[in-house]
Design an enzyme around this catalytic site. Structure first.
Site, PDB file in Angstrom:
ATOM      1  N   LYS A  65       0.840  -1.212   0.000  1.00 45.08           N
ATOM      2  CA  LYS A  65       0.000   0.000   0.000  1.00 45.08           C
ATOM      3  C   LYS A  65       0.869   1.254   0.000  1.00 45.08           C
ATOM      4  O   LYS A  65       0.671   2.155  -0.826  1.00 45.08           O
ATOM      5  CB  LYS A  65      -0.900  -0.019   1.235  1.00 45.08           C
ATOM      6  CG  LYS A  65      -1.504   1.331   1.585  1.00 45.08           C
ATOM      7  CD  LYS A  65      -2.234   1.252   2.925  1.00 45.08           C
ATOM      8  CE  LYS A  65      -2.609   2.595   3.473  1.00 45.08           C
ATOM      9  NZ  LYS A  65      -1.483   3.384   3.985  1.00 45.08           N
ATOM     10  N   ASN A  66       1.816   1.317   0.920  1.00 38.63           N
ATOM     11  CA  ASN A  66       2.558   2.576   1.068  1.00 38.63           C
ATOM     12  C   ASN A  66       3.513   2.847  -0.093  1.00 38.63           C
ATOM     13  O   ASN A  66       3.900   3.993  -0.307  1.00 38.63           O
ATOM     14  CB  ASN A  66       3.303   2.602   2.412  1.00 38.63           C
ATOM     15  CG  ASN A  66       2.332   2.804   3.574  1.00 38.63           C
ATOM     16  OD1 ASN A  66       1.177   3.161   3.363  1.00 38.63           O
ATOM     17  ND2 ASN A  66       2.794   2.540   4.781  1.00 38.63           N
ATOM     18  N   CYS A 124      -5.440   8.147   8.562  1.00 43.12           N
ATOM     19  CA  CYS A 124      -5.741   7.667   9.909  1.00 43.12           C
ATOM     20  C   CYS A 124      -5.440   8.742  10.938  1.00 43.12           C
ATOM     21  O   CYS A 124      -4.452   9.454  10.851  1.00 43.12           O
ATOM     22  CB  CYS A 124      -4.904   6.423  10.211  1.00 43.12           C
ATOM     23  SG  CYS A 124      -5.549   4.981   9.384  1.00 43.12           S
ATOM     24  N   ARG A 152      -0.361  14.935  12.659  1.00 39.39           N
ATOM     25  CA  ARG A 152       0.445  14.378  11.569  1.00 39.39           C
ATOM     26  C   ARG A 152       0.908  15.545  10.702  1.00 39.39           C
ATOM     27  O   ARG A 152       0.359  15.811   9.643  1.00 39.39           O
ATOM     28  CB  ARG A 152      -0.359  13.334  10.795  1.00 39.39           C
ATOM     29  CG  ARG A 152      -0.755  12.162  11.684  1.00 39.39           C
ATOM     30  CD  ARG A 152      -1.392  11.042  10.921  1.00 39.39           C
ATOM     31  NE  ARG A 152      -0.460  10.323  10.079  1.00 39.39           N
ATOM     32  CZ  ARG A 152      -0.763   9.237   9.387  1.00 39.39           C
ATOM     33  NH1 ARG A 152      -1.966   8.748   9.457  1.00 39.39           N
ATOM     34  NH2 ARG A 152       0.140   8.646   8.629  1.00 39.39           N
ATOM     35  N   ASP A 173       3.442   0.411  12.229  1.00 40.60           N
ATOM     36  CA  ASP A 173       2.220  -0.083  11.588  1.00 40.60           C
ATOM     37  C   ASP A 173       1.908  -1.540  11.942  1.00 40.60           C
ATOM     38  O   ASP A 173       0.895  -2.088  11.506  1.00 40.60           O
ATOM     39  CB  ASP A 173       2.304   0.083  10.058  1.00 40.60           C
ATOM     40  CG  ASP A 173       2.128   1.540   9.641  1.00 40.60           C
ATOM     41  OD1 ASP A 173       1.861   2.389  10.511  1.00 40.60           O
ATOM     42  OD2 ASP A 173       2.269   1.837   8.439  1.00 40.60           O
ATOM     43  N   ARG A 186      -9.250   0.299   3.596  1.00 39.13           N
ATOM     44  CA  ARG A 186      -8.297   1.264   3.034  1.00 39.13           C
ATOM     45  C   ARG A 186      -6.961   0.591   2.714  1.00 39.13           C
ATOM     46  O   ARG A 186      -6.236   1.053   1.824  1.00 39.13           O
ATOM     47  CB  ARG A 186      -8.023   2.400   4.039  1.00 39.13           C
ATOM     48  CG  ARG A 186      -9.107   3.455   4.093  1.00 39.13           C
ATOM     49  CD  ARG A 186      -8.630   4.673   4.858  1.00 39.13           C
ATOM     50  NE  ARG A 186      -7.244   4.953   4.514  1.00 39.13           N
ATOM     51  CZ  ARG A 186      -6.302   5.320   5.376  1.00 39.13           C
ATOM     52  NH1 ARG A 186      -6.586   5.477   6.642  1.00 39.13           N
ATOM     53  NH2 ARG A 186      -5.073   5.539   4.975  1.00 39.13           N
TER      54      ARG A 186
HETATM   55  C1  UD1 Z   1       4.212   6.687   6.753  1.00 35.63           C
HETATM   56  C2  UD1 Z   1       3.208   5.600   6.508  1.00 35.63           C
HETATM   57  C3  UD1 Z   1       2.493   5.243   7.801  1.00 35.63           C
HETATM   58  C4  UD1 Z   1       3.518   4.905   8.881  1.00 35.63           C
HETATM   59  C5  UD1 Z   1       4.573   5.983   9.010  1.00 35.63           C
HETATM   60  C6  UD1 Z   1       5.718   5.594   9.941  1.00 35.63           C
HETATM   61  C7  UD1 Z   1       2.563   6.068   4.222  1.00 35.63           C
HETATM   62  C8  UD1 Z   1       1.503   6.541   3.294  1.00 35.63           C
HETATM   63  N1  UD1 Z   1       2.250   6.066   5.532  1.00 35.63           N
HETATM   64  O1  UD1 Z   1       3.467   7.814   7.215  1.00 35.63           O
HETATM   65  O2  UD1 Z   1       1.652   4.136   7.552  1.00 35.63           O
HETATM   66  O3  UD1 Z   1       2.866   4.774  10.133  1.00 35.63           O
HETATM   67  O4  UD1 Z   1       5.154   6.257   7.726  1.00 35.63           O
HETATM   68  O5  UD1 Z   1       6.334   4.425   9.504  1.00 35.63           O
HETATM   69  O6  UD1 Z   1       3.632   5.664   3.818  1.00 35.63           O
HETATM   70  N2  UD1 Z   1       6.788  14.189  11.215  1.00 35.63           N
HETATM   71  C9  UD1 Z   1       6.996  15.519  11.478  1.00 35.63           C
HETATM   72  N3  UD1 Z   1       6.925  16.397  10.429  1.00 35.63           N
HETATM   73  C10 UD1 Z   1       6.673  16.007   9.144  1.00 35.63           C
HETATM   74  C11 UD1 Z   1       6.474  14.626   8.887  1.00 35.63           C
HETATM   75  C12 UD1 Z   1       6.538  13.741   9.948  1.00 35.63           C
HETATM   76  O7  UD1 Z   1       7.208  15.912  12.616  1.00 35.63           O
HETATM   77  O8  UD1 Z   1       6.629  16.838   8.251  1.00 35.63           O
HETATM   78  C13 UD1 Z   1       6.837  13.206  12.328  1.00 35.63           C
HETATM   79  C14 UD1 Z   1       5.474  12.548  12.566  1.00 35.63           C
HETATM   80  O9  UD1 Z   1       4.680  13.309  13.445  1.00 35.63           O
HETATM   81  C15 UD1 Z   1       5.865  11.210  13.133  1.00 35.63           C
HETATM   82  C16 UD1 Z   1       7.210  10.909  12.467  1.00 35.63           C
HETATM   83  O10 UD1 Z   1       7.675  12.135  11.939  1.00 35.63           O
HETATM   84  O11 UD1 Z   1       6.062  11.294  14.514  1.00 35.63           O
HETATM   85  C17 UD1 Z   1       7.179   9.887  11.354  1.00 35.63           C
HETATM   86  O12 UD1 Z   1       6.203  10.258  10.401  1.00 35.63           O
HETATM   87  P1  UD1 Z   1       6.352   9.877   8.851  1.00 35.63           P
HETATM   88  O13 UD1 Z   1       7.443   8.871   8.696  1.00 35.63           O
HETATM   89  O14 UD1 Z   1       6.427  11.124   8.077  1.00 35.63           O
HETATM   90  O15 UD1 Z   1       4.963   9.192   8.562  1.00 35.63           O
HETATM   91  P2  UD1 Z   1       4.144   9.235   7.220  1.00 35.63           P
HETATM   92  O16 UD1 Z   1       5.072   9.335   6.062  1.00 35.63           O
HETATM   93  O17 UD1 Z   1       3.041  10.220   7.312  1.00 35.63           O
END
Ligand code: UD1
Length: 419
Positions: free
Chosen positions: A22-23, A117, A122, A306, A398
């Site tokens: 998915k990701n 989610c 986020r 996850d 999803r």
């Molecule tokens: C992706 C995955 C999600 C998974 C997550 C962590 C997808 C579509 N989703 O989410 O299923 O749970 O990786 O493995 O691939 N953060 C910031 N600022 C930002 C971005 C992130 O502070 O701009 C923080 C977030 O709050 C969190 C951490 O970084 O604590 C990791 O988030 P991130 O790896 O970015 O998650 P996603 O890419 O949204």
């Protein structure tokens, strides 16, 4: 509105084939629009998030056609609308990849803030910081992110936090920037490598994906490519844990066992037998005693956040006290109240869940509070005595393809009912 009705205590057995990731899919599909050409992506999971992107791309003027259930033809050679504020994109987190992809090719993008989610704040500040470092102007107007650039210029970017989404998004934008971009403290998840491989097949010059330093030499144009998405690490892990909790023996096929190492190690510690092949893992939990353990979620190659709710379901019947620490998402314990309805004994203190193993779980009415929480409810229900009804199945849909069919084929008593 659909519900899943599960009658537990059936040992799972046989084999299950894992779908595409998915990701990876939700990043590769937006990346395809960076070429003024046709891309074909296959092994896509047949899930709501992919269907949502399919609808979004068509609304943007991209000709997106299903060649079969798992294959999309994405033709972005006609005019593409760079303003994306439709309702569909608000439903999913990964809509943020449209920002990086549109910015790369058109040097502008207007995209509604992502949904997905709800497990805590986020933010996408790191994505936007990266775009700015490449020379873009970024404004957030209410719910809409507006980005414009005269041109993008390669830069050295250090990620303050390891972020999967920001790493991919900056990689997308930098692919078509002038000069060299270096992303330091990059995330290393398998789907980052998958997206980089796809972009390289389209003519990008990306090195180091899968390590914490990614180097991107910008190119002017990308061309079409055909690409097969990697197997889903989290779906695979979900079936491995499900097999374990039922005391069953299941072969999880079409996977990359290396992606499963952190989970395999923990299942082994718990007392479950793991047998790895080239593209499968057999989980054997028949007549095994389950021991408590400690698990901390971390960025890859650490234990994936996850899989945290799913492993919590298993730990809730392991003998002794387990400690589970969530290091990625601050509010990822919302599902714990649902597990408690099934008889789990869990106390949450900040980021730590203390799980006292019980002899057995008992069926009840529970809700999927998010995608992976929903998977955890299925896993818990499979081991519970009596009947469990799981509401809010839309979250599970999803990210899991034909979930009740795959579990039924393994011998689970699980049915979907519409209410
Ligand atoms: C992706 C995955 C999600 C998974 C997550 C962590 C997808 C579509 N989703 O989410 O299923 O749970 O990786 O493995 O691939 N953060 C910031 N600022 C930002 C971005 C992130 O502070 O701009 C923080 C977030 O709050 C969190 C951490 O970084 O604590 C990791 O988030 P991130 O790896 O970015 O998650 P996603 O890419 O949204």
């Amino acid at each position: 509105m659909d519900r899943l009705v599960v009658r537990g205590k059936k040992k799972l057995s046989g084999g299950v084939t894992i779908s595409g990731a998915k990701n990876a899919a939700v990043a590769v599909i937006p990346a395809a629009i960076m070429a003024n050409d046709v891309c074909i992506t296959d092994n896509l999971p047949c899930i709501e998030d992919v269907k949502c992107l399919y609808t979004t791309l068509n609304k943007m003027g991209v000709e997106c056609t299903y060649l079969d259930k798992h294959t999309l033809k994405i033709d972005s050679s006609k005019s593409v609308n760079t303003t994306v504020t439709f309702d569909e994109v608000r439903k999913m987190r990964a809509s943020y990849y449209l920002l990086g992809a549109l910015l790369a090719r058109f040097k502008r993008a207007k995209v509604a803030m992502p949904g997905g989610c709800n497990f805590g704040t986020r933010p996408i500040d790191l994505h936007l910081k990266g775009f700015r470092a490449l020379g873009a102007e970024v404004e957030v107007e209410g719910e809409i992110v507006c980005i414009n650039a005269q041109k993008l210029k390669g830069a050295g970017i250090y990620m303050d936090t390891v972020s999967v989404g920001a790493t991919i998004n900056i990689m997308l934008a930098a692919t078509m920037a002038e000069g060299v971009t270096t992303i330091e403290n990059a995330a290393k998840e398998p789907h980052i490598v998958d997206v980089a491989n796809f972009l390289n097949m389209m003519g990008a010059k990306i090195k180091g994906a899968g390590t914490d330093v990614i180097k991107i030499i910008g190119v002017e144009h990308l061309h079409g490519a055909e690409y097969t998405i990697i197997p889903d690490q989290i779906e695979a892990g979900t079936y491995m844990i499900a097999a374990a909790i039922t005391g069953g023996r299941v072969t999880v096929n079409n996977i990359i066992p290396k992606h499963m190492e952190s989970l395999s190690a923990k299942l082994t510690e718990i007392g479950i037998l793991i047998d790895e092949g080239d593209d499968f893992i057999t989980v054997d939990a028949v007549d095994r005693d389950f021991k408590a353990t400690s698990i901390r979620t971390m960025a890859y190659p650490g234990f994936p956040t996850d899989l945290q709710p799913q492993i919590a379901a298993l730990l809730s019947i392991c003998k002794g006290t387990s400690m589970l620490t969530e290091n990625v998402w601050e509010k990822r314990y919302q599902y714990i109240d649902e597990l408690k309805r099934l008889g789990a004994k869990i106390t949450v203190e900040g980021r730590v869940a203390i799980i006292e193993g019980v002899r057995e779980l008992t069926g009840a009415f529970v809700e999927a509070t998010d995608l992976r929480a929903g998977a955890a409810m299925i896993i818990a229900a499979l081991s519970a005595s009596g009947e469990t009804v799981i509401g809010e199945v839309k979250y599970i849909d999803r990210g899991y393809e034909e979930v009740e069919k795959k579990f039924s084929a393994l011998g689970a008593d699980i049915q979907r009912v519409s209410v």
